[in-house]
Design an enzyme around this catalytic site. Structure first.
Site, short mmCIF file in Angstrom:
data_model
loop_
_atom_site.label_atom_id
_atom_site.label_comp_id
_atom_site.label_asym_id
_atom_site.label_seq_id
_atom_site.Cartn_x
_atom_site.Cartn_y
_atom_site.Cartn_z
N CYS A 272 0.81 -1.24 0.00
CA CYS A 272 0.00 0.00 0.00
C CYS A 272 0.83 1.28 0.00
O CYS A 272 0.74 2.07 -0.94
CB CYS A 272 -0.94 -0.02 1.19
SG CYS A 272 -1.97 -1.48 1.24
C1 UGA Z 1 -1.53 0.58 5.42
C2 UGA Z 1 -2.36 1.54 6.27
O1 UGA Z 1 -1.87 1.54 7.63
C3 UGA Z 1 -3.84 1.16 6.27
O2 UGA Z 1 -4.60 2.13 6.98
C4 UGA Z 1 -4.33 1.11 4.80
O3 UGA Z 1 -5.69 0.73 4.72
C5 UGA Z 1 -3.49 0.10 4.04
O4 UGA Z 1 -2.10 0.52 4.10
C6 UGA Z 1 -3.98 0.08 2.62
O5 UGA Z 1 -3.86 1.08 1.92
O6 UGA Z 1 -4.62 -0.90 2.22
P1 UGA Z 1 -0.44 -1.84 5.80
O7 UGA Z 1 0.33 -1.57 4.54
O8 UGA Z 1 -1.14 -3.14 5.96
O9 UGA Z 1 -1.58 -0.71 6.04
O10 UGA Z 1 0.62 -1.76 6.99
P2 UGA Z 1 1.05 -0.74 8.15
O11 UGA Z 1 0.79 -1.39 9.44
O12 UGA Z 1 0.50 0.62 7.94
O13 UGA Z 1 2.64 -0.70 7.93
C7 UGA Z 1 3.22 -0.23 6.70
C8 UGA Z 1 4.74 -0.21 6.80
O14 UGA Z 1 5.18 0.83 7.67
C9 UGA Z 1 5.36 -1.50 7.33
O15 UGA Z 1 6.49 -1.82 6.55
C10 UGA Z 1 5.78 -1.15 8.75
O16 UGA Z 1 6.89 -1.89 9.21
C11 UGA Z 1 6.13 0.34 8.58
N1 UGA Z 1 6.04 1.11 9.83
C12 UGA Z 1 4.84 1.27 10.44
C13 UGA Z 1 7.18 1.69 10.37
O17 UGA Z 1 8.30 1.56 9.83
N2 UGA Z 1 7.07 2.43 11.52
C14 UGA Z 1 5.89 2.61 12.14
O18 UGA Z 1 5.87 3.33 13.19
C15 UGA Z 1 4.75 2.03 11.60
#
Ligand code: UGA
Length: 434
Positions: A272
């Site tokens: 995403c």
């Molecule tokens: C993301 C959004 O959080 C959702 O709200 C959205 O619906 C979704 O994309 C989408 O568009 O379908 P997702 O990709 O499943 O969800 O995962 P996240 O939990 O948001 O994490 C994304 C990335 O950011 C991961 O690689 C995670 O490790 C990284 N991350 C997250 C960080 O490096 N630091 C943080 O503090 C949080």
């Protein structure tokens, strides 16, 4: 209400199952017979927490009967509202490829030609502003030979579901965005979401389809940029010998900043954030606007794996070394490796002449598609044994429990990209931003 959901990926299956749980009668339409059979036997085709229980409760022989699946598009004719939950892949220039959506809309429109009554179609997939109004609605109109706003209506309802917690995110939303360009479609959308809004007491944002589409991109772009900003600040902290997590904990207490998405490290991946940021940047550029902050967010994200490797190279001569890579999934709780930071880390190690032994609790099979010449271990301990160095790329809980496994390394050098390993005597430990 009678709902149809086209597409049975993690969004479509979650949406279909949750609506069945909220009391609607739902039919999930997918072109893949295996996926359809799986749902009809009471088993979800995708791995999502809470989904097996919902699919078992509402589909299959012992289910409530409120959820079923089919490959037959005609099933939409017995429903009031159809959700389009189809993939929107990325073109080489970062823009989105709407061809699967257009093909779905073509089949749906042709099917709706046989329906004398009104039908509402809701776009759930992430599509750049204007796609619903300028691309999908005209296809539906041409194929159904009906006029939008008269024979059928179109809405846009973006999803904010995280992989791994999609069911919980659906049932406990922090907002429900209902975009519609005509009143009847808007009324149908309200009726579909009424049980969810009542149960979750969620705020509802009513708007037009273009704004709804933009809200989704703005949401993801903001979160991705927030992580890149904390990574930028984290890199400064590292240079100055400051623990960025202590700084993040303090600034997160400011309500205007908020405590979430302040975990700095090796960066963001998944299906995403990278795709959505690229698509909205491409859309902006097409209009002649250069979105400087978002471009910088991407640049910082792409630089984090390199910073991790250069920290490792400060301690280990990588040419000829064997490095353990802990974590392949783009985040914990999923086997998805799309755009995982593990991919550039592994390639960077190989370019520097190192060999790689990688371990992930669930994502190994998927990783084989993305990286070659990697030895896969069946446990973290096996990957670490006799390794010349280790890097942590995914914050799986089980990595936090590792301890004497590091003592079995040829040289106990650990560069942690996710702050999961405890710093201690006997390990040469480098945190990426602390
Ligand atoms: C993301 C959004 O959080 C959702 O709200 C959205 O619906 C979704 O994309 C989408 O568009 O379908 P997702 O990709 O499943 O969800 O995962 P996240 O939990 O948001 O994490 C994304 C990335 O950011 C991961 O690689 C995670 O490790 C990284 N991350 C997250 C960080 O490096 N630091 C943080 O503090 C949080």
């Amino acid at each position: 209400m009678q709902l149809s959901v086209i597409g049975s990926g993690y969004v479509g299956t979650t949406v279909a199952s949750c609506f069945a749980d909220l009391g609607h009668e739902v039919v999930n339409v997918d072109i893949d017979q295996e996926i359809v059979d799986s749902i009809n036997s009471g088993t979800p085709p995708v791995h999502e927490e809470g989904l097996p229980e919902l699919v078992a409760e509402h589909a299959g022989a012992d289910g409530t009967g409120r959820l079923r699946a089919t490959t037959d598009y005609d099933a939409v004719l017995d429903t009031d509202v159809t959700f389009l939950c189809l993939p929107t892949p990325q073109n080489d220039d970062g823009s989105i490829d709407l061809s699967i959506m257009e093909a779905g809309a073509t089949r749906l429109g042709a099917t709706l030609a046989a329906k004398p009554d009104w039908h509402t179609v809701i776009v759930k997939s992430t599509v750049v502003p204007g796609s619903t109004e300028d691309v999908i609605t005209p296809v539906l109109a041409a194929e159904s030979e009906k006029t939008a706003g008269e024979g059928f209506g179109v809405g846009m309802n973006p999803e904010f579901l995280r992989e791994g917690s999609a069911v919980d995110d659906f049932l406990n939303p922090d907002k429900v965005v209902l975009g519609a360009d005509d009143d009847r479609a808007r009324r149908d959308m309200r009726a579909v979401f009424e049980p969810l809004v009542a149960r979750a007491d969620a705020p509802v944002v009513e708007t037009d389809t273009r704004t709804a589409e933009m809200i989704k991109y703005a949401n993801n772009a903001f979160l991705a940029a927030k992580i890149s900003l904390i990574n930028d600040l984290g890199n400064i902290c590292k240079e100055l010998g400051i623990d960025s997590y202590e700084v993040a904990d303090a600034i997160g207490l400011d309500d205007r900043i908020g405590e979430q998405f302040l975990r700095s490290g090796v960066g963001w991946g998944g299906s995403c954030f990278p795709k959505d940021v690229a698509a909205i940047v491409a859309a902006a550029k097409r209009e002649g606007y250069d979105p400087a902050v978002l471009e910088a967010a991407v640049e910082i994200n792409e630089g984090q794996p390199e910073r991790l490797l250069s920290l490792l190279a400060d301690h280990v001569d990588l040419d000829g070394a064997r490095i353990a890579v802990l974590g392949l999934a783009f985040k914990p709780g999923t086997d998805d490796v799309r755009n995982s930071r593990a991919i550039p880390v592994i390639r960077g190690l190989q370019e520097r002449g190192a060999t790689v032994t990688a371990y992930d609790p669930v994502a190994t099979d998927n990783a084989r598609e993305y990286v070659a010449d990697v030895e896969y271990a069946d446990a973290a301990a096996t990957a670490l044994a006799d390794a010349d160095g280790a890097v942590v790329v995914t914050d799986w809980d089980e990595f936090a429990a590792l301890d004497e496994e590091f003592d079995a390394m040829a040289a106990p050098v650990v560069v942690d990209g996710r702050r999961v390993v405890e710093r201690r005597d006997g390990i040469t430990y480098e945190g990426l931003t602390w």
